[in-house]
Write an enzyme that holds these catalytic residues in place. Structure first.
Site, PDB file in Angstrom:
ATOM      1  N   ASP A 194       0.863  -1.164   0.000  1.00  0.00           N
ATOM      2  CA  ASP A 194       0.000   0.000   0.000  1.00  0.00           C
ATOM      3  C   ASP A 194       0.913   1.231   0.000  1.00  0.00           C
ATOM      4  O   ASP A 194       2.115   1.115   0.243  1.00  0.00           O
ATOM      5  CB  ASP A 194      -0.887  -0.038   1.247  1.00  0.00           C
ATOM      6  CG  ASP A 194      -1.686   1.235   1.425  1.00  0.00           C
ATOM      7  OD1 ASP A 194      -2.378   1.640   0.469  1.00  0.00           O
ATOM      8  OD2 ASP A 194      -1.611   1.835   2.513  1.00  0.00           O
ATOM      9  N   ASP A 211      -0.019   5.142   1.190  1.00  0.00           N
ATOM     10  CA  ASP A 211      -0.115   6.060   2.316  1.00  0.00           C
ATOM     11  C   ASP A 211      -0.361   5.299   3.611  1.00  0.00           C
ATOM     12  O   ASP A 211      -1.310   4.526   3.725  1.00  0.00           O
ATOM     13  CB  ASP A 211      -1.239   7.070   2.081  1.00  0.00           C
ATOM     14  CG  ASP A 211      -1.041   8.351   2.865  1.00  0.00           C
ATOM     15  OD1 ASP A 211      -0.102   8.407   3.685  1.00  0.00           O
ATOM     16  OD2 ASP A 211      -1.812   9.304   2.665  1.00  0.00           O
TER      17      ASP A 211
END
Length: 254
Positions: A18, A20
């Site tokens: 992922d 953020d």
């Protein structure tokens, strides 16, 4: 609950990160951004922030401001975020070192994110972080996290989409929606406690939980049984009964 497990090794054919909360922390920038956008579209920014992390902007707007839920608007507004608030983003501890090691070792990895392409490339440029060969962004799939489509596409882009390879790919995630998406895509998941409480991360049922990527180190990368694999050492993971490290490691190293 304590982060005190002894170091252990896990082995995978590829890694899906992922963005953020996993590679970078742009929380301060995102708060400013959604205050601006919320005021612009007439929606209380605090209402947006309660549910926005780990989800696509277009999915948030479909609920709160349907007339703005189009890719032209979303890509434009997200492209401004790194330009206007670049100074408010920082690296997640350990992220750069891990990515550099993976690249040096020739490991297969990419980023799977709820952000649009202009947002992701903007942040990578601002922080001088490496760009993977095959990004999966918000525009890549019809449904965002917790739908598993994004991580299924990430596996495909790494050439690891074969059925029955539950131990083939590791997802690294911080949001409950993303953790659930990774599990639903048939991946092992390492949960990071960077943006949510440990209770929220634990409730999403990842395979392991760490504070951040300082607990993750690549120890080797090369050919092994079943093809090329990258081996990670995980240390100071959360020690709870719900996460039996030994059993999980045995499953990951088949």
């Amino acid at each position: 609950m304590e982060y005190n497990t002894p170091p252990f090794e896990v082995s995978f054919k590829g890694l899906l990160f992922d963005m953020d909360g996993t590679i970078i922390d742009s929380t301060a920038a995102v708060v400013k951004h959604w205050h601006t956008v919320g005021n612009e579209i007439g929606v209380d920014p605090e209402v947006i922030l309660q549910t926005s992390h780990g989800r696509r902007s277009i999915d948030i707007l479909k609920i709160l401001s349907p007339e703005k839920a189009n890719w032209e608007y979303v890509r434009h507004m997200e492209s401004l975020l790194p330009k206007l608030h670049g100074q408010d983003a920082v690296e997640i501890p350990g992220a750069r070192a891990l990515l550099d090691a993976l690249i040096a070792g020739g490991a297969r990895w990419t980023i799977v994110t709820s952000g649009t392409l202009p947002l992701v490339t903007g942040w990578l440029d601002v922080l001088s972080l490496p760009h993977p060969a095959h990004l999966v962004t918000a525009e890549s799939v019809a449904s965002g996290k917790p739908d598993p489509a994004c991580y299924a596409l990430g596996k495909e882009k790494l050439g690891l989409d074969a059925a029955g390879e539950e131990d083939g790919v590791l997802v690294l995630e911080d949001s409950p929606a993303g953790i659930k998406a990774g599990k639903a895509a048939g991946c092992k998941v390492l949960g990071l406690v960077t943006s949510h409480t440990v209770e929220q991360v634990l409730a999403a049922e990842p395979d392991w939980i760490v504070r951040d990527l300082q607990s993750v180190r690549m120890v080797r990368c090369g050919d092994g049984e079943g093809g090329s694999r990258v081996t990670l050492q995980i240390s100071e993971a959360l020690a709870v009964a719900a996460l039996p490290a030994a059993a999980a490691v045995n499953g990951a190293e088949k």
